[in-house]
Design an enzyme around this catalytic site. Sequence first.
Site, PDB file in Angstrom:
ATOM      1  N   HIS A  32     -40.468 -22.806 -56.667  1.00 19.32           N
ATOM      2  CA  HIS A  32     -40.036 -23.128 -58.036  1.00 19.32           C
ATOM      3  C   HIS A  32     -39.263 -24.450 -58.000  1.00 19.32           C
ATOM      4  CE1 HIS A  32     -37.785 -23.114 -61.762  1.00 19.32           C
ATOM      5  NE2 HIS A  32     -38.737 -22.332 -62.241  1.00 19.32           N
ATOM      6  N   GLU A  45     -45.913 -26.106 -63.329  1.00 25.44           N
ATOM      7  CA  GLU A  45     -44.682 -26.178 -64.122  1.00 25.44           C
ATOM      8  C   GLU A  45     -44.099 -27.588 -64.013  1.00 25.44           C
ATOM      9  OE1 GLU A  45     -42.838 -22.073 -64.634  1.00 25.44           O
ATOM     10  OE2 GLU A  45     -42.251 -22.697 -62.643  1.00 25.44           O
TER      11      GLU A  45
HETATM   12  P1  PGA Z   1     -38.443 -21.978 -69.191  1.00 23.17           P
HETATM   13  O1  PGA Z   1     -38.538 -21.737 -67.635  1.00 23.17           O
HETATM   14  O2  PGA Z   1     -39.575 -21.206 -69.832  1.00 23.17           O
HETATM   15  O3  PGA Z   1     -37.103 -21.448 -69.574  1.00 23.17           O
HETATM   16  O4  PGA Z   1     -38.573 -23.452 -69.430  1.00 23.17           O
HETATM   17  C1  PGA Z   1     -39.777 -21.795 -66.992  1.00 23.17           C
HETATM   18  C2  PGA Z   1     -39.624 -21.691 -65.514  1.00 23.17           C
HETATM   19  O5  PGA Z   1     -38.664 -22.222 -64.952  1.00 23.17           O
HETATM   20  O6  PGA Z   1     -40.488 -21.070 -64.884  1.00 23.17           O
END
Ligand code: PGA
Length: 260
Positions: free
Chosen positions: A95, A167
């Site tokens: 992540h 992401e």
């Molecule tokens: P968020 O987080 O939807 O709050 O932007 C997404 C993530 O970090 O996976």
Amino acid sequence: MKDFIVGTNWKMNKTFSESEKYINDLLELVKAHSQYTYFVIPPYTHLKTVRDQLRNSNVLLGAQNMHWEQEGSYTGEISPLWLSEIGVNIAELGHSERRQFYNENDEDLNKKVHAALKYHMTPLLCIGEYAKDKYYKITKEVLCRQIKIALSGVDSKQTKSIWIAYEPVWAIGEKGIPAEPKYVEEVHSYIRDQLKDLFGENGDHIPILYGGSVNVENCVPIAQRKNVNGLFIGRSAWNIDSFKKIIELLEQAKMEVHKE
Ligand code: PGA
């Protein structure tokens, strides 16, 4: 392609009692909308309790990180063996907060991917570019590097249990700017090409989830894009009512089983 996947990582949020209540509510939600594949990724300390609560459901359980070694002198680390003993199904790896604040690098992630597979967990490999990378138009180069290093040595037969989450770092969290659906589609199709390049036809079956400020406004337009096989949601899923709204919107939009 698998059913459409929807899940959430709690990050460092929710007390034990909040966790218990959330999972009870989630189980109700899942019962009412059972056509999706669901997953939830609580903090380590909550895993065992959440596992017990999820016992008779199909909701998959994930961990937010793990070490690649089974045991040893690694103070503060978590063994993949322990996670598999608990019955964790998914290991979230790389992540952007782990990469940014805890110096996770692609080489270590590669070891973690192999460890997850060894212990029969699905590695959920998170990749994404910084705003600066996007600005300099090197998104593809960054993603290619992240994918190729983290998945190095993975056999195409093992791809059945690999998930990718795209992401973009600039889209995550409170200061995040949600990505345009068209941009998401372009990037997901690039990721798909990379996966096919690595694994041939099997690369076609690896789910690619999108995450980063997914909310009630953008969930459907993003989910409907080609090669978006699931949504990985942070803040908008931590409140069960808002998560429910997202699921209902997906259902209304007939996102039952995703079609390429
Ligand atoms: P968020 O987080 O939807 O709050 O932007 C997404 C993530 O970090 O996976």
